[in-house]
Design an enzyme around this catalytic site. Structure first.
Site, mmCIF file in Angstrom:
data_model
loop_
_atom_site.group_PDB
_atom_site.id
_atom_site.type_symbol
_atom_site.label_atom_id
_atom_site.label_comp_id
_atom_site.label_asym_id
_atom_site.label_seq_id
_atom_site.Cartn_x
_atom_site.Cartn_y
_atom_site.Cartn_z
ATOM 1 N N SER A 144 56.177 1.558 17.537
ATOM 2 C CA SER A 144 56.193 2.664 16.592
ATOM 3 C C SER A 144 57.342 2.576 15.595
ATOM 4 O O SER A 144 57.209 3.033 14.449
ATOM 5 C CB SER A 144 56.237 4.000 17.337
ATOM 6 O OG SER A 144 57.312 4.030 18.247
ATOM 7 N N HIS A 195 62.287 5.822 16.008
ATOM 8 C CA HIS A 195 61.511 6.093 14.803
ATOM 9 C C HIS A 195 62.416 6.160 13.568
ATOM 10 O O HIS A 195 62.061 5.651 12.499
ATOM 11 C CB HIS A 195 60.746 7.406 14.954
ATOM 12 C CG HIS A 195 59.727 7.364 16.046
ATOM 13 N ND1 HIS A 195 59.128 8.499 16.555
ATOM 14 C CD2 HIS A 195 59.185 6.314 16.720
ATOM 15 C CE1 HIS A 195 58.269 8.155 17.505
ATOM 16 N NE2 HIS A 195 58.294 6.844 17.618
#
Length: 314
Positions: A144, A195
């Protein structure tokens, strides 16, 4: 961090469904190879998750640098894999077609390692600022972080437009920041620092010195030329059930080189024309995919009248 329970991996089944719906022949090689690698290592992991996840303690203090390579391509469970790989599927198709396979593969490789480094820097900084050494123990896996970097890169190469994040319309340029907060609030177990590291690496490439450093390292190859456009892959996908996903080609042949607004106007005009001539000489004519240009254009007054009649029937 525990490995997924054995059983039916619904997320994996849905992922295969998405891939075959798009068509293997429509997925560029680096994107397809990256998908295959992540799926393979999910089914046959090289090591347990605790042996591949990246953290300040394991990566920096224990000098286990191989985790920088292993962490991005291992996932905690089938749903973790599914959401990341579906996101990679669509981002990869757009970016690899835009940049070319060599440059896109280079970006994936560099981003994967660099995001792990930036992640450790962020966790180290949080541990110091908050006087909480537990941040140094936070161990993360998954693709991610790379996807957030690719999102920044995709917005850079495809500017404009808006995104809908939890019902909030926001410019695509800032969507990654709102998505960062939304994901952390909705799924507290996700890695906020991971992230954020992805967004920062993406900005380092689009606005900072990373692109120039990569270009210098690669010897100034022409792969970094911004004028490089789409390659040999079909550059548009429709989710309409009747659309031939497996038909490769040049998108311009489908749109006639029109903008989205011009395409909509042309489609509306053709739709109205089809209603009046459905029983005429054109009714049995086999038309190609894309836009059909009638030999006789309608006047503005005629188009307005037919449009009003059309809405009245609804």
């Amino acid at each position: 961090m525990q490995r997924r329970r054995r059983g039916v991996d619904v997320g994996l089944i849905l992922l295969f469904s998405q891939i075959f719906q798009v068509g293997l022949e429509n997925i560029p090689p680096v994107t397809l190879g990256t998908l295959a690698l992540n799926v393979f290592l999910f089914l046959k992991p090289l090591k347990p998750l605790l042996k591949v996840c990246i953290s300040v303690d394991q990566g920096y203090y224990q000098k286990d640098w191989q985790r920088l390579l292993l962490a991005p391509v291992h996932h905690a469970n089938d749903w973790h894999l599914y959401f990341n790989m579906v996101s990679l599927l669509w981002k990869g198709i757009k970016l690899e077609r835009k940049l070319g396979s060599v440059l896109f593969g280079y970006i994936i490789a560099v981003f994967s390692v660099l995001i792990g480094i930036v992640y450790m820097v962020l966790e180290f900084a949080l541990a110091g600022l908050l006087n909480d050494p537990s941040y140094k123990m936070n161990c993360a896996v998954g693709f991610s972080g790379v996807l957030f970097a690719l999102k920044v890169l995709n917005n850079h190469h495809h500017p404009g437009g808006t995104s809908n994040i939890m019902g909030i319309r926001v410019s695509s340029r800032y969507a990654c920041w709102l998505e960062l907060v939304a994901i952390h609030l909705c799924s507290p177990g996700t890695s906020f620092a991971g992230h954020l590291a992805g967004i920062l690496v993406g900005l380092m490439y689009t606005l900072g010195p990373l692109k120039m450093l990569m270009k210098a390292t690669a010897g100034g190859f022409s792969y970094f030329n911004d004028s490089v456009r789409q390659r040999d892959y079909y550059s548009g996908y429709s989710r309409h059930p009747g659309y031939p996903y497996n038909t490769p080609g040049d998108y311009d042949t489908y749109t006639g080189g029109l903008t989205e607004e011009e395409q909509f106007e042309r489609a509306l005009r053709n739709s109205l024309h089809d209603r009046d001539f459905s029983a005429g000489s054109h009714s049995n004519e086999r038309r190609p995919y894309g836009f059909w240009f009638p030999s006789e254009q309608l006047s503005e007054e005629e188009m307005r009248r037919q449009r009003l009649n059309r809405f009245e029937r609804w």
